[in-house]
Design an enzyme around this catalytic site. Structure first.
Site, PDB file in Angstrom:
ATOM      1  N   SER A 138       0.855  -1.188   0.000  1.00 34.97           N
ATOM      2  CA  SER A 138       0.000   0.000   0.000  1.00 34.97           C
ATOM      3  C   SER A 138       0.887   1.232   0.000  1.00 34.97           C
ATOM      4  CB  SER A 138      -0.892   0.018   1.244  1.00 34.97           C
ATOM      5  OG  SER A 138      -1.549   1.269   1.396  1.00 34.97           O
ATOM      6  N   TYR A 151      -2.650  -0.921  10.492  1.00 37.92           N
ATOM      7  CA  TYR A 151      -2.748  -1.275   9.077  1.00 37.92           C
ATOM      8  C   TYR A 151      -1.528  -0.757   8.324  1.00 37.92           C
ATOM      9  CZ  TYR A 151      -4.399  -1.563   4.264  1.00 37.92           C
ATOM     10  OH  TYR A 151      -4.506  -1.851   2.919  1.00 37.92           O
TER      11      TYR A 151
END
Length: 248
Positions: A138, A151
């Site tokens: 990400s 996360y």
């Protein structure tokens, strides 16, 4: 990475980025295997598509992974590409004491899942021609999102893990990282309709173009994520972080 004629396993392939890439790989002439936790969603994803198969799998369950590897290798011995895509996201409020069960689930799924899958398949992949491992990280691996620090940390760990194994597997297994920006999926509620998120089809199309280049890049970064990927190198990290603070 070879464009066609592969047998590709995509974890979390029943929805979102995993589903979009699985369909495109299938359309390009590959046999595609998807996994996920919900049989109905998997069935819908492969409906009407020959050369696609689906298996229910929870990548956080070590015993399930070991049994799955034995089954899928027996049924699909030509499997040569593993795509570690399965991941979950939860918002967090870390400024006071809280229940960290959601943080633990993210670590189990987003970090231990890909490590477990890689370990389970590495011997098989190392013996295959045109083998590859593709890990989905990400843009938040490079500039963390304060609304979900765990996360962000899991994706930073996946980036580090991917970079570390790449030189060790050189010449045997190609190691690729896909670095998405925020994409219109249901990773978090409402994200699929967020105008600030990149449309899923546009993201998947750009990823496939990059993967199909004459020399597949080690990091597949669509243009929309480059600001975050390059923020620290360009001295823009603090600016990028403050941007994300405003969305937290």
């Amino acid at each position: 990475m070879k464009n066609a004629g592969n047998t590709i396993l995509v974890t979390g392939g029943g929805s979102g980025i995993g589903q979009a890439l699985a369909h495109r790989w299938h359309d390009a002439g590959n046999h595609v295997i998807i996994t996920g936790r919900r049989q109905q969603v998997l069935n819908e994803t492969i409906a009407g598509r020959e050369r696609m198969a689906a298996y229910v799998l929870d990548v956080t369950a070590a015993n399930e992974v070991e049994a799955f590897v034995q089954q899928v290798v027996a049924e699909h011995p030509q499997l040569n590409i593993l795509v570690n895509n399965a991941g979950i996201f939860s918002p967090e409020k870390v400024t006071s004491r809280r229940d960290i069960a959601s943080a633990e689930r993210m670590i189990e799924t987003n970090i231990l899942g890909p490590i477990r899958m890689t370990n389970a398949f590495i011997d098989h992949l190392s013996a295959q021609a045109d083998a590859a491992i593709i890990n989905v990280s990400s843009g938040l691996a490079f500039v963390p999102y304060p609304a979900s620090p765990t996360y962000s940390a899991t994706k930073a760990a996946i980036h580090s893990f991917t970079a570390a194994i790449r030189p060790l597997l050189k010449g045997k297994v190609e190691v690729i990282e896909i670095v998405p920006p925020q994409v219109q999926t249901e990773l978090s509620p409402g994200q699929s309709a967020d105008p600030n998120s990149m449309p899923l089809d546009a993201f998947a199309d750009e990823v496939m173009t990059l993967l199909h280049a004459a020399n597949t890049p080690a990091e597949v970064c669509v243009e929309r994520v480059r600001y975050f990927r390059e923020a620290e190198a360009k001295g823009q990290f603090d600016e990028a972080l403050q941007m994300l603070v405003r969305y937290s």
